[in-house]
Structures are given as C-alpha cells and as structure tokens.
Design a protein around this motif. Structure first.
Motif, mmCIF file in Angstrom:
data_model
loop_
_atom_site.group_PDB
_atom_site.id
_atom_site.type_symbol
_atom_site.label_atom_id
_atom_site.label_comp_id
_atom_site.label_asym_id
_atom_site.label_seq_id
_atom_site.Cartn_x
_atom_site.Cartn_y
_atom_site.Cartn_z
ATOM 1 N N VAL A 228 -2.959 -3.564 -3.695
ATOM 2 C CA VAL A 228 -2.397 -2.238 -3.419
ATOM 3 C C VAL A 228 -3.504 -1.440 -2.734
ATOM 4 O O VAL A 228 -4.459 -0.997 -3.379
ATOM 5 N N LEU B 167 -7.301 7.883 -11.318
ATOM 6 C CA LEU B 167 -6.773 6.540 -11.135
ATOM 7 C C LEU B 167 -7.642 5.509 -11.841
ATOM 8 O O LEU B 167 -7.139 4.527 -12.380
ATOM 9 N N ASP C 290 -3.644 5.066 -1.953
ATOM 10 C CA ASP C 290 -2.571 6.061 -2.079
ATOM 11 C C ASP C 290 -1.492 5.579 -3.043
ATOM 12 O O ASP C 290 -0.301 5.530 -2.718
ATOM 13 N N VAL C 291 -1.948 5.226 -4.229
ATOM 14 C CA VAL C 291 -1.016 4.853 -5.295
ATOM 15 C C VAL C 291 -0.180 6.072 -5.676
ATOM 16 O O VAL C 291 1.043 6.000 -5.784
ATOM 17 N N SER D 64 0.841 -1.203 0.000
ATOM 18 C CA SER D 64 0.000 0.000 0.000
ATOM 19 C C SER D 64 0.875 1.251 0.000
ATOM 20 O O SER D 64 2.101 1.177 0.120
ATOM 21 N N ASP D 65 0.223 2.394 -0.129
ATOM 22 C CA ASP D 65 0.831 3.706 0.101
ATOM 23 C C ASP D 65 2.129 3.912 -0.672
ATOM 24 O O ASP D 65 3.144 4.327 -0.115
ATOM 25 N N TRP D 66 2.069 3.662 -1.977
ATOM 26 C CA TRP D 66 3.253 3.892 -2.814
ATOM 27 C C TRP D 66 3.567 5.385 -2.920
ATOM 28 O O TRP D 66 4.715 5.769 -3.008
ATOM 29 N N ASP E 13 -5.251 9.923 -3.762
ATOM 30 C CA ASP E 13 -5.528 9.667 -5.179
ATOM 31 C C ASP E 13 -6.755 10.443 -5.647
ATOM 32 O O ASP E 13 -7.686 10.693 -4.875
ATOM 33 N N VAL F 264 -6.190 -2.887 -7.167
ATOM 34 C CA VAL F 264 -5.750 -1.567 -6.695
ATOM 35 C C VAL F 264 -6.974 -0.797 -6.237
ATOM 36 O O VAL F 264 -7.981 -0.723 -6.955
ATOM 37 N N VAL G 106 -8.962 -2.076 -10.924
ATOM 38 C CA VAL G 106 -8.821 -0.808 -10.216
ATOM 39 C C VAL G 106 -10.184 -0.436 -9.646
ATOM 40 O O VAL G 106 -11.143 -0.254 -10.395
ATOM 41 N N LEU H 220 3.807 3.902 -12.662
ATOM 42 C CA LEU H 220 2.695 3.005 -12.331
ATOM 43 C C LEU H 220 2.468 1.992 -13.453
ATOM 44 O O LEU H 220 2.299 0.791 -13.200
ATOM 45 N N SER I 189 -8.306 3.077 -4.484
ATOM 46 C CA SER I 189 -7.876 4.468 -4.355
ATOM 47 C C SER I 189 -7.817 4.877 -2.888
ATOM 48 O O SER I 189 -8.602 4.417 -2.051
#
Length: 384
Positions: A45, A90, A48-49, A7-9, A85, A79, A103, A63, A81
């Motif tokens: 994920v 996204l 907070d991509v 998470s949080d990339w 994000d 993934v 997503v 990404l 959001s």
C-alpha cells in the motif's frame, strides 16, 4: 513471488459532501478476495492510507478490518505513509501489529529493507514514507535537500547502497510525483493547486520493481515503475479511468510479469452537458440516472434552483455548473450608453438585463411581465 501493488485509499475522503466509507469498504473487500484468489504473497500500500492527518474513528475501523482480511489470506502487508497521512498516527502501533503487517513511517528507516523470502531466495522491500524536504533535511544535513527530487534521489541512493551490499531482488515503494505522468491521470489536489515538484524517473534506477503512490490514475512510466492509482473515483476528472491494482510477479532473475486487476466501481461518474431542459427530459441521459452526475447546463442565463430540479431525475447529482455555450457578440455599447438610449421604462429594464446577462435581454414572456407591471404602476399613479 507474487505482489499486489495498491495505493491512495484515502480512507475518510468525501465526494462532494457524500461519505465514501461504505463504497470503499466494498471495494477493499473485493481487493482482499483478489489477494486470496491470486495467491498473493505480499500486498504493498504505497501511501495515503487515510485522507487526513486526524481521521475519524470509523476510518481506523475500516483500515483494521481490511488489514485483518488481507492478513487472513496469508499475504504479508507493507504500508507506507503518504502526504495525507499523519506518520505518527499511522505508525504509532507499528511495533505491536501482528506478524506479517509492516507499517513504514520513519524516515530514518529508509535504506533498511523488509526482507521476505520465497523459493528463489530473499526479496528486499524498501519502503520510503512521504518525505517533505523541509521536514527531513535536518536528518541528512549534508545532502542539501531542497526539492522532492533531491529528497527522493537521496533516499534511493541509500536504497541502492544497501542493496549493493546485500544483493538479491528488490522492490522500492515511494509516494511522489514522478516525471512522465499524464496530465489527466487523476492528479492529487495539492499538485493541481500548483505545488508541483517532479522526481526524475532516473531516481528510481536499481530495484526490480518500483511501486508508486500519489497519482490517482493507473500509470506505467516504464516496465518496472508504475502507479496503481486510487481504488475509488474521488473526482469527476477521474471518471473514465479504471480502478484496480497491479499484480507483479518476480522470478529468480527479477521482474517476470505485471498484469492489471480491475476493481469494481460502486457507482459510475458521468458528466452531462446540455440545456437544463435537455438534462431534465432528454432520453439520451437515461442511462445516467443512477450515476454520480456532474451537470453542466448551457443555458445563456442562470436557471432557478437547478440542483433541486436535477436531483428529481438524478438522485446522485453531486454538482451543477453553469457553462453557457459561447458569448453573445459585443455591440460595443456600455451600460451607461444603453441607459441613455432607453426611450421607455421597458427599454430601461431591457438595458439592465442585457448588462447583467451577458447580452441577453428580456424574453418575450419576461417583456410581457415587465409591460404589465409598468402598466399597473402607471394606472395606480393616474388614480392617485
């Protein structure tokens, strides 16, 4: 089924003015290697991509490359959001993505799972995008959504209702601040600034595993509710926290095991404390010379150009803080009383320095300079 929870990339976040894109690229490449090496079936994920609602073009490239690498390993990807994000940005091409990349950004899909089967049958993945109560309460007008807890609890109610009808194993994914998180876990900026809205752990009852995002440090709230944290250190407060992801195994009966996979730290973070002279010369700081450095110098008074001087030794010194040790004892004298008590110009200057430097008057060297200046002025006046 084997799941990797990350998470949080925060793709695009800077670190004290320095870009993190290259460092994050290397870490995410290693994460993709781990997915392949561990035969991961599904990568989660949890929000907070990106670091902002309008990321730069290079952020989208990173990404895209990462999702392609993860997909090439054979894993499916889910993934969701987060609060950083833009759900619209996204998720705008979610319907066009290749098979196996999902997503989740639409609140109205809460309670509708992405179902992936293994040898033991289906596993239902319930993605919950970040739900800001003020922005989603109109979607469920009878739910009375006034807090993050109420909103997540409602979303999880939808998840449980669907799961009861379907049966089988399940995983929930959410982005929020859950009760029980340690204060030093690497707390998000908005939380540190006071917008704390805690979700009770009981809200997550039901699924076999709950993959959370929003906290930047690894956290285990229960055997089945965890934060993976961010893959990079994004503040000095996170410097001693490991970076990595959770490797989650489900068997026929549900959660089987959870293990931690470390990710590399491209450059360590060090907080150094001492006088400026010690920071510049002391050998005990030698192993920090190539680290990101937060320098806290303890001299009683601010020093001249500390950042430039420190970067000569620590090229990656990112921030400098003046944190004097203790305070001088207060003698009870106000500035006006000191001025009235001064018997010479030199004492008048000393009274001013004591006032502006928290009790520290002129040093011997400074006093000598002051005397020389006063003497030169007196000589010039006498000649005039």
């Amino acid at each position: 089924m084997r799941i990797l929870h990350t998470s949080d990339w925060h793709i695009g976040r800077s670190f004290h003015g320095h870009s993190t894109l290259d460092a994050l690229r290397g870490v995410l490449e290693r994460l993709a290697d781990q997915v392949r090496e561990n035969d991961v079936d599904v990568v989660i994920v949890a929000g907070d991509v990106f670091d902002s609602a309008a990321p730069a073009a290079a952020c989208y490239s990173l990404l895209t490359d990462t999702l392609a690498a993860l997909s090439a390993s054979g894993a499916q990807i889910i993934v969701t959001s987060g609060n950083h994000d833009s759900a619209a940005r996204l998720g705008f091409q979610a319907a066009l993505l290749r098979d196996g990349i999902h997503v989740v950004t639409d609140p109205l899909t809460v309670g509708i799972p992405i179902t992936i089967a293994d040898a033991h049958g289906p596993v239902h993945f319930y993605g919950i995008p970040f739900l800001e109560p003020a922005l989603v309460r109109h979607l469920w007008p009878d739910a009375g959504l006034r807090s993050q807890h109420a909103t997540i609890a409602h979303a999880m109610g939808l998840v449980r209702a669907d799961l009861e009808a379907r049966g089988g194993r399940s995983v929930a994914i959410a982005h929020c601040f859950a009760a029980g998180v340690e204060a030093t876990a690497g707390v998000e900026r908005e939380i540190r600034q006071g917008s704390l809205d805690v979700v009770a752990l009981s809200a997550f009852d039901g699924p076999d595993y709950v993959a959370l995002g929003h906290i930047h440090g690894r956290q285990q709230l229960s055997d089945r509710v965890r934060y993976a944290g961010a893959p990079l250190h994004y503040s000095f407060g996170e410097g001693d926290k490991p970076r990595g992801s959770w490797l989650v195994d489900l068997d026929a009966d549900g959660l089987s095991s959870v293990t931690w996979l470390d990710l590399p730290v491209p450059r360590s973070l060090k907080t150094l404390r001492g006088t400026l002279d010690e920071l510049l010369t002391d050998e005990r700081f030698t192993d920090s010379e190539q680290a990101w450095v937060c320098a806290q110098y303890t001299d009683a008074t601010p020093q001249l150009d500390p950042m430039r001087r420190l970067q000569a030794r620590y090229p990656f010194c990112a921030t400098v803080m003046h944190t004097p040790e203790g305070r001088r004892a207060d003698d009870g004298l106000t500035y006006s009383r000191r001025v009235r008590a001064a018997r010479s110009d030199a004492e008048l200057v000393d009274a001013f320095l004591i006032h502006v430097r928290e009790g520290e008057g002129a040093s011997e060297h400074e006093a000598r300079i002051v005397r020389d200046v006063i003497d030169e002025r007196s000589l010039a006046e006498a000649r005039a």
